[in-house]
Design a protein around this motif. Structure first.
Motif, PDB file in Angstrom:
ATOM      1  N   GLU A 184       0.310  -0.851  -0.041  1.00  0.00           N
ATOM      2  CA  GLU A 184       0.220  -0.240   0.411  1.00  0.00           C
ATOM      3  C   GLU A 184       0.647   1.220  -0.102  1.00  0.00           C
ATOM      4  N   VAL A 185       2.337   1.404   0.472  1.00  0.00           N
ATOM      5  CA  VAL A 185       2.968   2.410   1.265  1.00  0.00           C
ATOM      6  C   VAL A 185       3.786   1.888   0.593  1.00  0.00           C
ATOM      7  N   ASP A 186       4.526   3.245  -0.223  1.00  0.00           N
ATOM      8  CA  ASP A 186       6.081   3.323  -0.884  1.00  0.00           C
ATOM      9  C   ASP A 186       6.766   2.390   0.124  1.00  0.00           C
ATOM     10  N   PRO A 187       8.059   2.019   0.677  1.00  0.00           N
ATOM     11  CA  PRO A 187       8.549   1.618   1.569  1.00  0.00           C
ATOM     12  C   PRO A 187       9.527   2.415   2.139  1.00  0.00           C
ATOM     13  N   LYS A 188      10.291   2.858   1.237  1.00  0.00           N
ATOM     14  CA  LYS A 188      11.454   3.595   1.026  1.00  0.00           C
ATOM     15  C   LYS A 188      10.715   5.330   1.541  1.00  0.00           C
ATOM     16  N   SER A 189       9.664   5.738   1.450  1.00  0.00           N
ATOM     17  CA  SER A 189       8.925   6.900   1.695  1.00  0.00           C
ATOM     18  C   SER A 189       8.514   6.853   3.003  1.00  0.00           C
ATOM     19  N   LEU A 190       8.391   5.886   3.756  1.00  0.00           N
ATOM     20  CA  LEU A 190       7.677   5.770   5.433  1.00  0.00           C
ATOM     21  C   LEU A 190       8.942   6.290   6.139  1.00  0.00           C
ATOM     22  N   GLU A 191       8.097   7.126   7.171  1.00  0.00           N
ATOM     23  CA  GLU A 191       8.926   7.868   8.412  1.00  0.00           C
ATOM     24  C   GLU A 191       7.608   7.966   9.578  1.00  0.00           C
ATOM     25  N   VAL A 192       8.445   7.852  10.538  1.00  0.00           N
ATOM     26  CA  VAL A 192       7.397   7.410  11.674  1.00  0.00           C
ATOM     27  C   VAL A 192       8.243   8.705  12.131  1.00  0.00           C
ATOM     28  N   GLU A 193       8.287   9.674  13.325  1.00  0.00           N
ATOM     29  CA  GLU A 193       8.718  10.295  14.357  1.00  0.00           C
ATOM     30  C   GLU A 193       7.944  10.105  15.466  1.00  0.00           C
ATOM     31  N   VAL A 194       8.232  10.367  16.555  1.00  0.00           N
ATOM     32  CA  VAL A 194       7.768  10.201  18.386  1.00  0.00           C
ATOM     33  C   VAL A 194       8.642  11.157  18.999  1.00  0.00           C
ATOM     34  N   ARG A 195       8.018  12.033  19.798  1.00  0.00           N
ATOM     35  CA  ARG A 195       8.457  13.255  20.494  1.00  0.00           C
ATOM     36  C   ARG A 195       7.238  13.520  21.318  1.00  0.00           C
ATOM     37  N   GLY A 196       7.472  13.846  22.750  1.00  0.00           N
ATOM     38  CA  GLY A 196       6.433  13.847  23.945  1.00  0.00           C
ATOM     39  C   GLY A 196       6.523  15.771  23.917  1.00  0.00           C
ATOM     40  N   GLU A 197       4.963  15.826  24.478  1.00  0.00           N
ATOM     41  CA  GLU A 197       4.249  17.149  25.084  1.00  0.00           C
ATOM     42  C   GLU A 197       3.795  16.713  26.180  1.00  0.00           C
ATOM     43  N   GLY A 198       4.901  17.292  26.783  1.00  0.00           N
ATOM     44  CA  GLY A 198       4.268  17.082  28.817  1.00  0.00           C
ATOM     45  C   GLY A 198       3.661  15.345  29.000  1.00  0.00           C
ATOM     46  N   GLU A 199       2.784  15.350  28.880  1.00  0.00           N
ATOM     47  CA  GLU A 199       2.163  13.490  29.315  1.00  0.00           C
ATOM     48  C   GLU A 199       2.070  12.636  28.570  1.00  0.00           C
ATOM     49  N   LYS A 200       1.776  13.113  26.843  1.00  0.00           N
ATOM     50  CA  LYS A 200       1.226  12.437  26.246  1.00  0.00           C
ATOM     51  C   LYS A 200       2.771  12.178  24.824  1.00  0.00           C
ATOM     52  N   LEU A 201       2.617  11.220  24.094  1.00  0.00           N
ATOM     53  CA  LEU A 201       3.161  11.107  23.130  1.00  0.00           C
ATOM     54  C   LEU A 201       2.541  11.587  22.017  1.00  0.00           C
ATOM     55  N   LEU A 202       3.262  12.388  20.686  1.00  0.00           N
ATOM     56  CA  LEU A 202       3.207  12.807  19.164  1.00  0.00           C
ATOM     57  C   LEU A 202       3.685  11.984  18.754  1.00  0.00           C
ATOM     58  N   ILE A 203       2.681  10.856  17.579  1.00  0.00           N
ATOM     59  CA  ILE A 203       3.122  10.446  16.847  1.00  0.00           C
ATOM     60  C   ILE A 203       3.058  11.110  15.411  1.00  0.00           C
ATOM     61  N   THR A 204       4.021  10.629  14.523  1.00  0.00           N
ATOM     62  CA  THR A 204       3.700  11.371  13.770  1.00  0.00           C
ATOM     63  C   THR A 204       4.099  10.317  12.479  1.00  0.00           C
ATOM     64  N   VAL A 205       3.207  10.059  11.238  1.00  0.00           N
ATOM     65  CA  VAL A 205       3.599   9.269  10.192  1.00  0.00           C
ATOM     66  C   VAL A 205       3.508   9.798   8.641  1.00  0.00           C
ATOM     67  N   SER A 206       4.739   9.648   8.010  1.00  0.00           N
ATOM     68  CA  SER A 206       4.532  10.341   6.830  1.00  0.00           C
ATOM     69  C   SER A 206       4.632   8.872   6.108  1.00  0.00           C
ATOM     70  N   TYR A 207       4.137   9.578   4.641  1.00  0.00           N
ATOM     71  CA  TYR A 207       4.236   8.225   3.609  1.00  0.00           C
ATOM     72  C   TYR A 207       4.518   8.309   2.585  1.00  0.00           C
ATOM     73  N   ALA A 208       4.775   7.368   1.277  1.00  0.00           N
ATOM     74  CA  ALA A 208       4.043   7.974   0.305  1.00  0.00           C
ATOM     75  C   ALA A 208       3.218   6.309  -0.253  1.00  0.00           C
ATOM     76  N   LEU A 209       1.520   7.077  -0.879  1.00  0.00           N
ATOM     77  CA  LEU A 209       1.060   5.759  -1.862  1.00  0.00           C
ATOM     78  C   LEU A 209       1.825   4.906  -2.617  1.00  0.00           C
ATOM     79  N   ALA A 210       1.658   4.080  -2.625  1.00  0.00           N
ATOM     80  CA  ALA A 210       2.801   3.446  -3.922  1.00  0.00           C
ATOM     81  C   ALA A 210       2.077   3.072  -5.239  1.00  0.00           C
ATOM     82  N   ALA A 211       0.324   3.349  -4.988  1.00  0.00           N
ATOM     83  CA  ALA A 211      -0.042   3.348  -6.566  1.00  0.00           C
ATOM     84  C   ALA A 211      -0.172   4.234  -7.267  1.00  0.00           C
ATOM     85  N   ILE A 212       0.034   5.646  -6.501  1.00  0.00           N
ATOM     86  CA  ILE A 212      -0.261   6.934  -7.204  1.00  0.00           C
ATOM     87  C   ILE A 212       1.065   8.315  -7.170  1.00  0.00           C
ATOM     88  N   GLY A 213       1.673   6.955  -5.978  1.00  0.00           N
ATOM     89  CA  GLY A 213       2.504   8.409  -4.687  1.00  0.00           C
ATOM     90  C   GLY A 213       2.095   9.468  -4.362  1.00  0.00           C
TER      91      GLY A 213
END
Length: 124
Positions: free
Chosen positions: A86-115
């Motif tokens: 579903e996703v181009d494996p080279k484009s998959l990026e995950v960022e995790v950081r804390g915001e107070g007592e919470k975690l902010l998770i950011t997932v970036s990617y490119a859809l494989a079929a349409i880029g």
């Protein structure tokens, strides 16, 4: 909707309406898959024991850079497996950081079929 580049998928969670099972487009389907991976604990699924990143288990862990890096690696490997095709494996990026007592998770990617690039944020 072009059925080759954006086929209909069953929506998660499954909902049945007058027209049958609710459908989702490719973008929504991939986001729903990411949510399933993030919030499913390993060994929760009988026939897929390795599925899931288990973020619910982090509730009582100290919110530090060590936790962020371990969580990032766990999420990256789980998503790479779950989103194969579903996703181009080279484009998959995950960022995790804390915001107070919470975690902010950011997932970036490119859809494989349409880029097409996508970016989603999850607050845990």
């Amino acid at each position: 909707m072009n059925r080759l580049t954006d086929p209909p998928y069953m929506s998660f969670p499954l909902r049945i309406g007058e027209q049958g099972a609710a459908a989702a487009d490719r973008r929504s389907h991939v986001r729903q898959q990411i949510e399933q991976v993030l919030f499913t604990n390993p060994n929760e699924r009988v026939f897929r024991p390795d599925f899931g990143a288990g973020l619910k288990q982090l509730v009582f862990e100290p919110n530090s850079s060590v936790l962020w890096e371990i969580t990032r690696k766990r999420i990256s490997s789980s998503l790479a497996e779950a989103l194969r095709g579903e996703v181009d494996p080279k484009s998959l990026e995950v960022e995790v950081r804390g915001e107070g007592e919470k975690l902010l998770i950011t997932v970036s990617y490119a859809l494989a079929a349409i880029g097409r690039g996508e970016r989603h944020e999850f607050l845990v």
